[in-house]
Scaffold this active site. Sequence first.
Site, PDB file in Angstrom:
ATOM      1  N   ASP A  56      -7.739  -2.495   5.157  1.00  0.00           N
ATOM      2  CA  ASP A  56      -8.863  -2.596   4.222  1.00  0.00           C
ATOM      3  C   ASP A  56      -9.934  -3.585   4.670  1.00  0.00           C
ATOM      4  O   ASP A  56     -10.714  -4.056   3.860  1.00  0.00           O
ATOM      5  CB  ASP A  56      -8.351  -2.951   2.819  1.00  0.00           C
ATOM      6  CG  ASP A  56      -7.928  -4.405   2.711  1.00  0.00           C
ATOM      7  OD1 ASP A  56      -7.293  -4.904   3.650  1.00  0.00           O
ATOM      8  OD2 ASP A  56      -8.233  -5.038   1.696  1.00  0.00           O
ATOM      9  N   GLU A  57      -9.973  -3.900   5.953  1.00  0.00           N
ATOM     10  CA  GLU A  57     -10.974  -4.846   6.446  1.00  0.00           C
ATOM     11  C   GLU A  57     -11.506  -4.417   7.805  1.00  0.00           C
ATOM     12  O   GLU A  57     -10.740  -3.935   8.635  1.00  0.00           O
ATOM     13  CB  GLU A  57     -10.334  -6.224   6.688  1.00  0.00           C
ATOM     14  CG  GLU A  57      -9.939  -6.987   5.466  1.00  0.00           C
ATOM     15  CD  GLU A  57      -9.088  -8.182   5.872  1.00  0.00           C
ATOM     16  OE1 GLU A  57      -9.647  -9.154   6.404  1.00  0.00           O
ATOM     17  OE2 GLU A  57      -7.865  -8.118   5.694  1.00  0.00           O
ATOM     18  N   ASP A 112     -14.582  -6.169   3.337  1.00  0.00           N
ATOM     19  CA  ASP A 112     -13.215  -6.296   2.813  1.00  0.00           C
ATOM     20  C   ASP A 112     -13.138  -5.586   1.457  1.00  0.00           C
ATOM     21  O   ASP A 112     -13.896  -5.912   0.537  1.00  0.00           O
ATOM     22  CB  ASP A 112     -12.908  -7.804   2.659  1.00  0.00           C
ATOM     23  CG  ASP A 112     -11.464  -8.063   2.260  1.00  0.00           C
ATOM     24  OD1 ASP A 112     -10.741  -7.099   1.946  1.00  0.00           O
ATOM     25  OD2 ASP A 112     -11.068  -9.248   2.267  1.00  0.00           O
TER      26      ASP A 112
HETATM   27 MG    MG Z   1      -9.027  -6.727   0.750  1.00  0.00          MG
END
Ligand code: MG
Length: 406
Positions: A110-111, A9
Site C-alpha cells: 500500500d505504499e 500511502d
Molecule cells: Mg498505509
Amino acid sequence: MDRLIFHVDVNSAFLSWEAARRVRLGEPDLRLIPSCVGGNPERRTSIVTAKSIPAKAYGINTGEPISMALRKCPNLVVVESDFRLYQECSKAFKDICRKYAPVVEEFSIDECFLDMTGTGKVYPDPIKTAHDIKNEIRDTLGFTVNVGIGANKLLAKMASDFEKPDKVHTLLNQEEVESKMWPLPISDLFGVGKASTKRLLDAGIKTIGQLAKTDISFLKMLVGDKAGEHMYALANGIDESPVTSEEREAKSYSVVTTVEENITSYEVANHILLGLADSVCTRMRKEGAKAYCVSVKIRSDDFKNQSHQLNFMEATDVTEEIYETAKKLFADLWDGKTPLRLMGIALSNISKDEEQQLSLFVDEEKEKQKKVDAAMDSIRSKYGMGKIMRGSVMKSSMKVGRKFNV
Ligand SMILES: [Mg+2]
C-alpha cells in the site's frame, strides 16, 4: 539538483479497500462504523489486522484477538481478509501514480515512492500535483491516500505519516525538518529499532530533534558505529537512497512437500512450514538473492489447491521473517479442519540489489537473525544440508516420525 520525492500511502489500506468494494455494491461504509479486518471471523484464533476509526474509539487494537475485540464492542463488523482484492487495489493505485511519475518504486502493498525530480516543466507546482494524484485515486478508486512530499525518501515517508486521512504534507527543507519532524518522539523515526529506541530513551534522548543534536561519538558508543551513524543521518533528515523501479527478476524460488499422512493440526503444519522456509531461503541466499513476495500453497486431500501471497516492505532473505509470514498466510488459508496433502512456499519478486536494502531501515532483530542464517549456511556449505537443522525442525521430524522431502 534538488531532489523531489513523493511517498503515496493508502490510509488503513486493508479496511479501506474492503470498504470501497462494499460501497460500490451499495453496502454500508465500513470506515464509518465500528469494523475490522481479521482473517476468518469464524475462528477463535483470528486477530485484528486493520480497524476503522470508530472501532479505535472502542479501544480495539491491531493484533488483538477478534474474540477480545468483540467483547469491547459487540456490534463490531468483522470482515475476512481478501488478498486478491488487496493485490488488485494495490496495482490500481500504483498505475495512477505511474501516469504522473517517471520512476515509481513499489515499497509495499500500500505504499510507493515517486521520483518527481526534474519534472518542474510539466508540473510546476508539486503540492498541486500531489493533490491531483491523491484526488484521482480517491475519486476513481474510492479510497484515500496520504501523499508526503520530501527532499528524499525518508522525508517523503515521514511527511506522509503526518495527519491522516486524505492529506498532503511536505518536508522539503531544513526549516520544515526542524519545525515538523524534530518535535516527534524518536519512536516515530523510520529506521530506528525497538532496542535502540530503549537505549536512547534510557540516555534521555526522547525526540528526533534531541537525537539530531546528540554528539555522534556518544551515539556510536550507545548503539554501535553503524547504527549510530545511520540514526544521526536520519534524525537530521539526510537520506541519499535512490528511488528504484528495478525490473524484478521473473525468477522465483519454490519448494513443496507432500506428506503420507494428512496434516490435521497447526502444530505439525507450522513445523513443516519452517522446514520449507529453511530450505528455500538457504537456496535463495546461496545465489545472493532476496524476495519481495512470499506465497504459501496448500492442497487438501480432495485435491483442491489454494494459495495466498503477501509482499514485504523490503526484500528479505531472512528465514525467520519468511517463516513468520508464511505462518500468517497459512492461518488465513486453512480452515483448521480439512486434511492437507501438500504444502509449499514460493518466493518471488526477486531482487539482487544489495545497496538499496541498507539505505533506509536497519532492524536490529533482523540483523541478529541474519547472523544465525549466515552461520547455518556456512556449516551447510562445508558439511551438507543434512548436518544441521533448526531446533524446531528437528523436534518436529522426531515427533511426527516422518521425513520431509524438501
Ligand atoms: Mg498505509
